[in-house]
Design a protein around this motif. Structure first.
Motif, PDB file in Angstrom:
ATOM      1  N   ALA A   1       1.122  -1.283   0.342  1.00  0.00           N
ATOM      2  CA  ALA A   1       0.095   0.114   0.325  1.00  0.00           C
ATOM      3  C   ALA A   1       0.527   1.437  -0.054  1.00  0.00           C
TER       4      ALA A   1
ATOM      5  N   GLU B   1      -0.122   5.720   0.662  1.00  0.00           N
ATOM      6  CA  GLU B   1      -0.635   6.639   0.286  1.00  0.00           C
ATOM      7  C   GLU B   1       0.055   8.140   1.122  1.00  0.00           C
TER       8      GLU B   1
ATOM      9  N   GLN C   1      -4.917   7.552  -1.364  1.00  0.00           N
ATOM     10  CA  GLN C   1      -4.078   6.329  -1.626  1.00  0.00           C
ATOM     11  C   GLN C   1      -3.825   5.808  -3.127  1.00  0.00           C
TER      12      GLN C   1
ATOM     13  N   LYS D   1      -3.386   0.367  -3.299  1.00  0.00           N
ATOM     14  CA  LYS D   1      -4.540  -0.574  -1.311  1.00  0.00           C
ATOM     15  C   LYS D   1      -4.126  -2.144  -1.671  1.00  0.00           C
TER      16      LYS D   1
ATOM     17  N   THR E   1       4.156   2.755   1.913  1.00  0.00           N
ATOM     18  CA  THR E   1       3.110   3.189   3.258  1.00  0.00           C
ATOM     19  C   THR E   1       2.605   0.889   4.079  1.00  0.00           C
TER      20      THR E   1
ATOM     21  N   GLY F   1      -5.892   0.040  -7.133  1.00  0.00           N
ATOM     22  CA  GLY F   1      -4.773   0.465  -6.758  1.00  0.00           C
ATOM     23  C   GLY F   1      -4.309  -1.113  -5.788  1.00  0.00           C
TER      24      GLY F   1
END
Length: 228
Positions: free
Chosen positions: A12, A14, A23, A26, A62, A221
């Motif tokens: 992920a 963001e 974002q 994901k 992240t 994402g």
């Protein structure tokens, strides 16, 4: 059992934008095996460059894991990541980014010299690469004296000069006419097949994408198979 060359596990990413959070990725997951060529085909703004930056250890996610050759790399120190990136990853971009003051041969030698190879060995390897890519006759020419296709072939040779596990390419034929793009891709494909390295290639060229082992895209994402 052979380790994957690259694994992205639930990555992920963001970014803060004022009071909000953007974002981009994901939980994106992707596995590349040695010798595999994968096309990343997705519209602009979906996170292609972010995915390549994370896979190339230029950016920390992240959350999630980046595993290169069986080694979890996302939590390494900056120095360890730099060493892994220098030795195990090659990069090719849409623009060649060759150093203008150096010849084609010298541009290919530089990453090898930085990695600690003796000058004679680096020069010999550069000569082999230039010969393989059929531009040995342009070895002493500077980038400004080369055609677009020749510049990209030198950039490819530079990217694989240190025999990386993984090659990451972001629109490597985007600035070339269709005939030259096809020729450059053939050179890139031949290097991948002969060396056994893995390649993740972001491209909008559907004809070239169809020549790779498989195609993926980014949707909401996440990395998903692309329907040809």
């Amino acid at each position: 059992m052979t380790n994957p060359a690259l694994q992205l596990r639930a990555v992920a990413q963001e970014y803060g934008q004022g009071d909000s959070v953007l974002q981009v990725l994901k939980g994106a997951s992707l596995t590349l095996m040695p010798g595999e060529m994968v096309a990343l085909v997705a519209p602009s703004g979906t996170g292609k460059s972010t995915l390549l930056q994370i896979a190339g250890l230029l950016e920390k996610p992240t959350s999630g894991e980046v595993i290169l050759g069986g080694r979890e790399a996302s939590a390494l120190s900056d120095d360890e990541r730099t060493a892994l990136r220098r030795n195990d990853i090659g990069f090719v971009y849409q623009f060649h980014h060759l150093l203008p003051e150096f010849s084609a041969r010298e541009n290919i030698m530089l990453p090898q010299l930085i990695a600690g190879l003796p000058r004679d060995e680096a020069g010999s390897r550069a000569d082999d690469m230039l010969d393989y890519l059929r531009i040995a006759h342009r070895a002493e020419h500077r980038p400004a004296e080369l055609s677009g296709g020749e510049q990209q072939r030198v950039a490819i040779a530079r990217a694989v000069a240190n025999a990386p596990r993984l090659l990451l390419a972001d629109e490597p034929t985007g600035n070339l006419d269709p005939q030259t793009a096809s020729y450059v891709f053939e050179a890139l494909e031949a290097l991948v097949r002969q060396s056994g390295l893995s390649a993740l290639i972001a491209t909008h060229n559907l004809e070239l994408a169809a020549r790779m082992d498989r195609q993926v895209t980014l949707r909401d994402g996440q990395v998903v198979p692309r329907e040809a």
